[in-house]
Design a protein around this motif. Sequence first.
Motif, PDB file in Angstrom:
ATOM      1  N   GLN A 147      -3.140  -7.745   0.485  1.00  0.00           N
ATOM      2  CA  GLN A 147      -4.376  -8.042  -0.232  1.00  0.00           C
ATOM      3  C   GLN A 147      -5.600  -7.792   0.640  1.00  0.00           C
ATOM      4  OE1 GLN A 147      -4.665  -8.946  -3.653  1.00  0.00           O
ATOM      5  NE2 GLN A 147      -6.710  -8.249  -3.078  1.00  0.00           N
ATOM      6  N   VAL A 150      -6.081  -4.026   0.804  1.00  0.00           N
ATOM      7  CA  VAL A 150      -6.599  -3.489  -0.457  1.00  0.00           C
ATOM      8  C   VAL A 150      -8.083  -3.788  -0.602  1.00  0.00           C
ATOM      9  CG1 VAL A 150      -6.503  -3.718  -2.964  1.00  0.00           C
ATOM     10  CG2 VAL A 150      -4.382  -3.458  -1.654  1.00  0.00           C
ATOM     11  N   ASP A 151      -8.494  -5.008  -0.266  1.00  0.00           N
ATOM     12  CA  ASP A 151      -9.908  -5.395  -0.382  1.00  0.00           C
ATOM     13  C   ASP A 151     -10.788  -4.502   0.495  1.00  0.00           C
ATOM     14  OD1 ASP A 151      -9.255  -7.400  -2.148  1.00  0.00           O
ATOM     15  OD2 ASP A 151      -9.303  -9.011  -0.650  1.00  0.00           O
ATOM     16  N   LYS A 154     -10.778  -0.805  -0.919  1.00  0.00           N
ATOM     17  CA  LYS A 154     -11.623  -0.635  -2.105  1.00  0.00           C
ATOM     18  C   LYS A 154     -13.105  -0.682  -1.741  1.00  0.00           C
ATOM     19  CE  LYS A 154     -10.387  -2.771  -5.906  1.00  0.00           C
ATOM     20  NZ  LYS A 154      -9.926  -3.859  -6.817  1.00  0.00           N
ATOM     21  N   MET A 179      -0.698   4.231  -4.840  1.00  0.00           N
ATOM     22  CA  MET A 179      -1.228   2.903  -4.553  1.00  0.00           C
ATOM     23  C   MET A 179      -2.725   2.859  -4.838  1.00  0.00           C
ATOM     24  SD  MET A 179       0.887   2.356  -0.993  1.00  0.00           S
ATOM     25  CE  MET A 179      -0.431   1.406  -0.253  1.00  0.00           C
ATOM     26  N   VAL A 183      -4.864   0.479  -7.667  1.00  0.00           N
ATOM     27  CA  VAL A 183      -5.878  -0.550  -7.371  1.00  0.00           C
ATOM     28  C   VAL A 183      -7.276  -0.103  -7.796  1.00  0.00           C
ATOM     29  CG1 VAL A 183      -4.518  -1.466  -5.467  1.00  0.00           C
ATOM     30  CG2 VAL A 183      -6.288   0.257  -4.977  1.00  0.00           C
ATOM     31  N   ARG A 249       4.574  -4.577  -5.738  1.00  0.00           N
ATOM     32  CA  ARG A 249       4.314  -5.302  -6.982  1.00  0.00           C
ATOM     33  C   ARG A 249       4.128  -6.791  -6.729  1.00  0.00           C
ATOM     34  NH1 ARG A 249       8.190  -1.722 -10.951  1.00  0.00           N
ATOM     35  NH2 ARG A 249       6.531  -0.300 -11.636  1.00  0.00           N
ATOM     36  N   SER A 251       2.772  -7.883  -4.238  1.00  0.00           N
ATOM     37  CA  SER A 251       1.457  -7.954  -3.583  1.00  0.00           C
ATOM     38  C   SER A 251       0.319  -7.608  -4.530  1.00  0.00           C
ATOM     39  CB  SER A 251       1.428  -6.997  -2.387  1.00  0.00           C
ATOM     40  OG  SER A 251       2.477  -7.260  -1.500  1.00  0.00           O
ATOM     41  N   GLY A 252       0.630  -7.399  -5.809  1.00  0.00           N
ATOM     42  CA  GLY A 252      -0.407  -7.100  -6.793  1.00  0.00           C
ATOM     43  C   GLY A 252      -0.725  -5.634  -6.962  1.00  0.00           C
ATOM     44  N   VAL A 253       0.093  -4.752  -6.354  1.00  0.00           N
ATOM     45  CA  VAL A 253      -0.104  -3.303  -6.486  1.00  0.00           C
ATOM     46  C   VAL A 253       1.049  -2.762  -7.326  1.00  0.00           C
ATOM     47  CG1 VAL A 253      -0.399  -1.113  -5.273  1.00  0.00           C
ATOM     48  CG2 VAL A 253      -1.207  -3.243  -4.213  1.00  0.00           C
ATOM     49  N   ASP A 254       0.752  -2.325  -8.530  1.00  0.00           N
ATOM     50  CA  ASP A 254       1.805  -1.968  -9.486  1.00  0.00           C
ATOM     51  C   ASP A 254       2.364  -0.572  -9.217  1.00  0.00           C
ATOM     52  OD1 ASP A 254       3.533  -2.114 -11.597  1.00  0.00           O
ATOM     53  OD2 ASP A 254       2.042  -1.638 -13.132  1.00  0.00           O
TER      54      ASP A 254
END
Length: 330
Positions: A147, A150-151, A154, A179, A183, A249, A251-254
């Motif tokens: 996370q 990713v933050d 982005k 990935m 996101v 997934r 970790s919130g990444v589909d």
Amino acid sequence: MTVPVKVWVSVATALLAVLLVPPLLSPGADSGESSQVRSLRVLVPNAPGGGYDITARTAAKAMEDADLLRNAEVFNLPGAGGTVGLGRTVGERGNGKLIMSMGLGVVGAVYTNKSPNSLLDTTPIAKLIEEPDIVVVAKDSPFTSMQQLVDAWKANPGTVTVGGGSAPGGPDHLAPMLMAKAVGLQPKTVNYIPFDGGGELLASVLGGKVAFGVSGVGEYRDQIQAGTLRVLAVTSKNRIEGIDAPTLRQSGVDVEFTNWRGIVAPPGISPTDKAKLVEVFQNLQRTPQWAEALQRNGWTDAFAPGDEFRTFLENENKRVATVLKDLGLA
């Protein structure tokens, strides 16, 4: 002059012995009648330490230890995402003593490097394994979770560099592109730095030259166990035994992504040579040496011989072309 009967008998006996005793074979030479492959040259189309290299050397050692093969000479011919080695293999038409270790990365590199050769120009021998990728950072990286990564990614995708052990179009490139898309990032904004195999990538991850790396789990198990690398996520459907990290997934990444590797030979080899090569890899699957290698490297057995592997390659060519086009990368 009359020749004694004993002399004629001696000559006849000698001639008969020559006719009846088969010729001697030099050590390591293959007999056309033999059903066993005695020696092979194994071309690895990326640098030492990469996935193709580890797979080739592991398989060769297992075959030698299991007495399936007397000698395997593994050599590296890196370049252009594996397409230099592919060109060499295609150019060795009819050579039944040469094989090439390869995988998904070469499929993609054919498109991104506009290679004049395709894997469909080779003789497919066997698909061997499937392997998930991992997202890794150095132990002193500021990122301790997916996370956090990713933050930051982005917020500024250009400065959060990602390194991969394959050329554009390969698995270590496709995984972070998928990935990014998951996101909400445009894949074209991702700052991807390619390396010729996981071995070359490792130094840049450890040295902080890239923010994170994506590579096969089998390439970095030693560094993970030693604590020099931190795994943020695995790309497989399920967690990997022995790796303390969630799936993407979780970790919130589909995204779910799996790499694969196999063996091809030059085009135009004889049906006999093809059958021998397929058989030696079929026999490899049954050995305890290979079972131990699969477990040690976190590989999944995905054996598909000969014509079955060719059908798989045909489908992979179409799939990768579609994925690259969807991502705006081809």
